[in-house]
Design an enzyme around this catalytic site. Structure first.
Site, PDB file in Angstrom:
ATOM      1  CG  ASP A 310      -2.071  -0.907   1.098  1.00 33.15           C
ATOM      2  OD1 ASP A 310      -2.534  -1.026  -0.044  1.00 33.15           O
ATOM      3  OD2 ASP A 310      -2.496  -1.509   2.093  1.00 33.15           O
ATOM      4  CD  GLU A 351      -0.414  13.323  11.707  1.00 30.85           C
ATOM      5  OE1 GLU A 351       0.243  13.191  12.772  1.00 30.85           O
ATOM      6  OE2 GLU A 351      -1.266  12.502  11.319  1.00 30.85           O
ATOM      7  CG  PHE A 381      -6.488  14.690  17.999  1.00 31.23           C
ATOM      8  CD1 PHE A 381      -6.860  15.468  16.899  1.00 31.23           C
ATOM      9  CD2 PHE A 381      -6.875  13.367  18.052  1.00 31.23           C
ATOM     10  CE1 PHE A 381      -7.612  14.913  15.888  1.00 31.23           C
ATOM     11  CE2 PHE A 381      -7.628  12.813  17.047  1.00 31.23           C
ATOM     12  CZ  PHE A 381      -8.001  13.586  15.951  1.00 31.23           C
ATOM     13  CB  ALA A 383     -12.006  10.269  19.386  1.00 30.38           C
ATOM     14  NE  ARG A 386     -12.668  12.437  13.812  1.00 30.67           N
ATOM     15  CZ  ARG A 386     -12.493  11.495  12.924  1.00 30.67           C
ATOM     16  NH1 ARG A 386     -12.078  11.790  11.723  1.00 30.67           N
ATOM     17  NH2 ARG A 386     -12.690  10.246  13.227  1.00 30.67           N
ATOM     18  CG  ASP A 517      -5.538  -1.245   7.283  1.00 32.98           C
ATOM     19  OD1 ASP A 517      -6.151  -1.333   6.194  1.00 32.98           O
ATOM     20  OD2 ASP A 517      -4.974  -0.219   7.671  1.00 32.98           O
ATOM     21  CG  ASP A 521      -7.196  -4.299   2.631  1.00 31.63           C
ATOM     22  OD1 ASP A 521      -7.391  -4.031   1.431  1.00 31.63           O
ATOM     23  OD2 ASP A 521      -6.657  -3.532   3.437  1.00 31.63           O
TER      24      ASP A 521
END
Lengths: 682, 540
Positions: A310, A351, A381, A383, A386, A517, A521
């Site tokens: 990937d 990031e 951060f 969930a 965001r 994952d 897939d």
């Protein structure tokens, strides 16, 4: 968990697949197990060593009936040969057991909050859960069993399984829904549908695997065992037929001497180490936090012709590197850069770090926070929101996903454009006293990881083709493929394209390895010959693959291929070594047996061994000791450098073929120097 | 011109002649076995035996055909010998004794041509021509057929069909063996080989036996058979009258096994694959030639038992050619060789007859050895082993192992029992180490379907007739069935593509690996036995 070492960095180029720790103490600890394996029921599973076992019994009978120093010494060393073989297996298994033990400690007896059909909760022991039960887990609680999140979102500490301390996000729907029993929810609340029966959970299967409880011989191991059995039969015939020839020549041999010759000739070295090599191969994967569901998969890894990689996360960093700032409205570039830096100073994610880095390298800002900036309160951060940022003296700076902000038409266009190019936009905003302003957008884009080109060249030399799979448009895909140096790429790939590609490759006789994952897939993982599921992935993906990578590091596929190759090479090398050893043993034992009837054969005693008895005993002792000497090599695997097949063969033939011829001459000669001192032998 | 120079010239001439026919004959043989059409003679044969030439067989059916045809051949040949007294041209030689008849029937059907009889006093022309010579052709064609079936196993993919045994057998006989043998029979008559249907000629009052020699001589060598029409075999002036006939016979012995490597390379689509096999065969063959030559030239009794007309080099050359190809014809008495020279001839057989081996048998034997060698080598390059694009798994290794195991097992068991039998010392010419060499040689010769005799051993007793007969059968058919089973397993697989990770099997590395395996397997198996025989002799 302490014994699992996490290999967070990709292995350096050309570096040998690292050795597991091997301490001589392990030998001592495994002695009781080795003794237990002397039982014939265990021995009969290994034809070569079973012959040694029978020989030992036979010689022991003679040693008891007509004791002499020589006969007793041969009997003892034959038993040592069997014992050392058991020891090799026990040590390999012992290492697995230690890992299983630490895994067991993670199995906490959790109490589950099961949801009844009427929606109320009841408390049941985790062991009583059934498949499809719904349970609630809240912050601070342990997830009672394997399952999928069906409602809610939460951060989960999976360090018990993966050794990775950073928490991960698990949410319903999508590809991050799987949770593992024994891990702890750190924040929020989720509902989990149980997908595994108690006793058959992921951790349970891991324990069984590393303990080798379900270990079955792999196809190649079976084929090699057949070859070794054939060699054993050949030597059995050669030795049995020798007696009539000796009788004819007037020099009948004793059973003790013939047995000693037989044991020296049959491939005991590889026979003794074969199962240890297999166990150690699985073990080396476990040390790299990869669990293989079968030894067959490890072997297949060595054979892989095509790697499906990937793009995101494997070849590139993913959309995790800041590559540009785009101010919006009236904001100046300087203001945007300052705000972006400020929002990221306390952000430890890749990031965040990359944003600060860009500010430093591209715009000359300071890398470290000033004392004033340090007084700010970091907003981590979550969930739900965001976004992350900092509150500094009434100024609130935030950066995050576009969905968390109200955007102008201009900003919306920029955000869409970045997305269309395959990048990820992060919006930066500031509010002072309730005033909410979007300052601009940070572009995070794909950057090819350093060293990838060299890696792919190395794979090419090993005969492995790399195919990059990406959802990007063909133009972007082609550019990245060229930059990374992969052999081929598949753009705008849908899961079914991936499956078709695997089928196409296999149609041509190629073996395919891939990582995956998502639930999407799963079919491709199942179809591929080596399917490595990421631990962060869904249960479906983990079920479909034949390996699970606990670190969820897709580049590890390359590592897995190396381990597979190393396993096979170790088998071949030690077999060659074992067979090559026979030459010296002939030179030691044949003159000792027949110099009395054909004195001219004494000329073959090139090692100058002291006496017939010392020569035979020295060969037997060497034959036993070489097993112990090679245990570390069997566990660690022979050195492997990626290179062409011819170069590999030339090197291994030189080291283990020629080395196998020379070593026993020196070894037997040295042992004879000591053995001749024993009264009754010399 | 000294003997050595003359000898070297002969070797050079032999290599040159083989080199000249290598391409045309090799490619011709490849075409013969891949042709889809049948000629008129063949169609007549197929109609006669009711075979559909276009239907192909599984490996088991193919093997069943080989076994059925061979055992029928044994029965027929046995019968012919037992009723010889009522057949024409028997010259009053009477029915052949049962033990001898069994041994001879087995011997000719298995392409061994071990002769426990004296042809001049036992066999009439009818048994020779209708029985023995027919088997000289079809036993060789059977070997070719098996080799071709194994090659097809490597070439084909995802099929259970290996070709049709009856077609392969007929084509080998009609299109290869018959024409070449006919051509060379004429050539041999030109060099002075006798072709006569009389029982003998009167020379100075005594009768010297004659026979239709030339026609049989050609196929005797071409089919790597080796059974002489006259007892002294190629040491007899009627079978081998001159230096030229000697060279022609050696050429005939080697020509098919050598050129078959070309056919192999052509059929698998990579000529280098064939060259490398030829290289291994040639190197080992030349090495053994050097050993025998040097040993004989420097031996204590350099002239005893040698063909004085030809001298030591030609004797050594013939001995090497005949033992390296499972032919078994002799132009000298190997019993009279030195310990090292005789041991060399013995070792040549113990290599398993693959340097270059018999017609067909040489190719399939070395391919089986290559499977074993590539299994270990393949592991050492970090892949599950493969050869010629086929994976070597459990079934492949099992078949190869059985094929390799058969010969040593039979030699060692047979020779071992014989060594301690009370009657044995009486059957041997020599006591001690040389006597053991005689026993080993006899069993090695029978089990490898060579048929050459050390000639120092009397093998007329029932024990030798029976045990050597059984050795010939097991030494021939166990490897054949195993090789066909291997072919079946290989043909079912799909082809693995060649990548940079594939071990190339065309270079010197593979050649030394394969050659090393041939020597190593023989050495490890037989060193203890050889130590008490030839090695003890040679070190004396």
């Amino acid at each position: 968990m302490t014994t699992m070492t996490r290999s967070s960095e990709p292995q350096a180029e050309n570096q040998q697949v690292a050795a597991g720790v091997f301490a001589p103490r392990q030998l001592l600890d495994s002695v009781p197990d080795a003794l237990r394996k002397l039982h014939p029921r265990h021995q009969v599973r290994n034809p070569v060593m079973f012959v040694v076992w029978v020989g030992s019994v036979l010689v022991t009978v003679f040693a008891v009936a007509e004791p002499s120093v020589f006969t007793v010494a041969v009997a003892v060393w034959l038993w040592f040969t069997v014992l050392f073989a058991n020891l090799a297996e026990a040590v390999a298994e012992g290492r697995g057991k230690a890992q299983a033990e630490s895994l067991r400690r993670t199995k906490k007896d959790a109490v589950a909050r099961r949801i009844r059909e009427d929606g109320t909760e009841e408390l049941v022991p985790g062991a009583d859960l059934r498949v499809d039960d719904l349970v609630v887990v809240e912050a601070g609680e342990v997830i009672p069993g394997d399952g999928d999140v069906v409602a809610g979102i939460a951060t989960v500490d999976e360090s018990a399984i993966t050794g990775e301390s950073a928490p991960v996000i698990r949410e319903s729907g999508g590809d991050r829904s799987a949770v593992t029993g024994g891990t702890t929810v750190l924040s929020d609340r989720v509902e989990v549908r149980i997908t595994a029966k108690p006793g058959e959970t992921f951790v349970d299967r891991m324990i069984a695997l590393v303990e080798g409880a379900q270990r079955q011989k792999t196809p190649n191991e079976i084929a090699l065992t057949i070859l070794l059995s054939t060699l054993t039969i050949v030597f059995l015939l050669a030795v049995v037929a020798l007696q009539p020839f000796a009788v004819y020549s007037g020099g009948e041999q004793s059973v003790v001497v013939l047995t000693a010759l037989l044991v020296c000739l049959i491939p005991t070295t590889i026979g003794a180490l074969l199962s240890a090599i297999g166990i150690a191969g699985m073990d080396r994967l476990v040390q790299r936090n990869v669990l293989a569901t079968s030894g067959r998969a490890v072997e297949a890894a060595g054979d892989v012709n095509t790697l499906l990689l990937d793009k995101t996360g494997t070849i590139t960093w993913g959309n995790r590197r800041a590559t540009g700032f785009i101010p919006v409205g009236g904001t100046s570039m300087d203001a945007l850069v300052d705000a972006a830096r400020l929002s990221s100073l306390a952000d430890g994610t890749p990031e965040g770090r990359s944003i600060v880095e860009l500010c430093v390298t591209g715009y000359g800002r300071a890398a470290e926070a000033t004392d004033h900036e340090k007084t700010g309160e970091a907003v981590p951060f979550t969930a739900q929101t965001r976004m992350s940022g900092i509150d500094l003296g009434g100024r609130e700076v935030r950066k995050g996903a576009a969905s968390g902000f109200v955007l102008t038409e201009q900003t919306r266009e920029i955000v869409d454009e970045i997305s269309a190019d395959g990048g990820t936009p992060l919006v930066v905003a500031e509010s002072t006293g309730g005033d909410h302003t979007v300052l601009g957008v940070i572009r995070l884009s794909d950057v090819v990881k350093p060293g990838m080109k060299e890696r792919f060249a190395e794979l090419r030399a090993m005969g492995i083709r790399t195919v990059m799979v990406t959802g990007d448009n063909p133009l972007t895909a082609k550019a990245i493929a060229a930059e990374a140096g992969v052999d081929d790429h598949l753009a705008e790939a849908k899961p079914e394209d991936k499956l078709a590609l695997i089928r196409h490759e296999q149609e041509g006789g190629r073996l395919v390895a891939m990582t995956g994952d998502g639930t999407n897939d799963a079919p491709a993982l199942a179809q591929s010959d080596v399917g490595v599921a990421m631990n962060t992935g869904t249960s479906a993906a983990k079920e479909a693959g034949n390996m699970v990578d606990l670190d969820s590091d897709p580049t590890k596929l390359i590592e897995i291929v190396r381990i597979g190759k190393q396993l096979l090479i170790t088998r071949g090398a030690l077999t060659t070594f074992s067979v090559a050893n026979d030459l010296a043993k002939y030179f030691a034992i044949l003159p000792a047996m027949f110099a009395a009837i054909h004195p001219q054969l004494g000329g073959l005693n090139v090692m100058g061994l002291h006496s017939p008895n010392s020569a035979i005993l020295s060969a037997v002792v060497f034959n036993a000791l070489i097993i112990v000497v090679l245990i570390p090599l069997a566990l660690r695997g022979v050195r492997y450098r990626p290179s062409s097949a011819s170069a590999l063969l030339r090197r291994n033939l030189l080291v283990y073929g020629v080395g196998g011829v020379v070593t026993p001459f020196a070894g037997i000669w040295l042992i004879d120097l000591l053995v001749r001192l024993i009264p009754g032998i010399g | 011109m000294s003997g050595t120079v003359a000898g070297l010239l002969q070797v050079a001439l032999l290599f040159l002649a083989l080199g000249l026919v290598y391409r045309p004959l090799g490619d011709y043989m490849a075409r013969v076995y891949s042709d889809t059409r049948h000629n008129r003679v063949e169609r007549a044969v197929y109609r006669l035996v009711r075979v559909d030439p276009d239907s192909e067989q599984r490996w088991s059916t193919y093997a069943f055909g080989v076994l059925g045809f061979s055992f029928a051949g044994i029965a027929l040949l046995y019968l012919l010998q037992r009723i010889q007294s009522i057949l024409p041209f028997d010259f009053g030689r009477g029915d052949v004794q049962p033990g001898m008849a069994f041994n001879t029937a087995t011997s000719f059907v298995t392409n061994t041509n071990w002769q426990s009889y004296v042809p001049e006093t036992v066999m009439g022309h009818t048994v020779q021509l209708v029985g023995l010579t027919v088997q000289n052709f079809v036993s060789a064609a059977t070997g070719l057929a098996v080799a071709l079936a194994l090659v097809r196993g490597f070439v084909r993919a995802r099929t259970d069909r290996l070709g049709n045994f009856w077609v392969d057998l007929t084509r080998g006989t009609v299109r290869i063996l018959l024409p070449v043998a006919f051509l060379f029979a004429i050539l041999l008559i030109v060099t002075g080989v006798v072709m006569s249907f009389k029982s003998g000629v009167d020379v100075d009052g005594s009768t010297v036996a004659t026979a239709p020699v030339a026609s049989q001589e050609a196929i005797k060598e071409l089919g790597t058979n080796g059974g002489g029409v006259l007892n002294a075999n190629s040491a007899h002036p009627f079978e081998n009258p001159s230096g030229w006939s000697n060279l022609v016979e050696i050429f005939l012995i080697a020509v098919i096994p050598v050129c078959l490597t070309r056919s192999f390379g052509t059929l698998v689509g990579n000529r280098k694959q064939g060259y490398v096999l030829l290289g291994v065969m040639g190197t080992l063959w030349t090495a053994m030639l050097a050993v025998i030559w040097v040993a004989e030239a420097h031996g204590l009794r350099p002239l005893e038992g040698k063909e004085l007309r030809f001298g030591i080099p030609s004797t050594a050359l013939f001995a090497d050619a005949t033992t390296g190809t499972s032919t078994g014809a002799v132009n000298a008495m190997h019993d009279s060789f030195t310990g090292l020279g005789g041991g060399g001839a013995l070792l040549n057989m113990l290599f398993g007859e693959m340097t270059p081996g018999g017609v067909g048998t040489g190719l399939y034997s070395i391919l089986v050895m290559a499977v074993i060698a590539m299994f270990l080598a393949g592991l050492m390059v970090g892949r599950t082993p493969e050869y010629l694009g086929k994976k070597l798994g459990r079934r492949e290794v099992t078949c190869a192992a059985i094929s390799i195991l058969a010969m040593p097992a039979v030699v060692l068991i047979g020779a071992g029992i014989t060594a301690v039998l009370p009657g044995t010392p009486g059957a041997l010419n020599n006591p001690g180490a040389h006597g053991l060499s005689e026993i080993l040689y006899a069993f090695a010769s029978a089990s490898n379907n060579n048929g050459s005799a050390f000639a120092g051993i009397t093998v007329a007793s029932d024990w030798f007739q029976a045990s050597l007969g059984v050795c010939m059968l097991l030494g021939r058919f166990v490897p054949i069935v195993a090789a066909l089973c291997l072919a079946g397993a290989l043909a079912e697989q799909r082809k693995v593509p060649v990548t940079a990770g594939t071990l190339p099997t065309t270079g010197p590395l593979f050649a030394s690996l394969l050659g090393g395996s041939v020597v190593l397997v023989a050495a490890l198996t037989f060193v203890p036995a050889l130590a008490l025989g030839p090695i003890a002799e040679a070190l004396q």
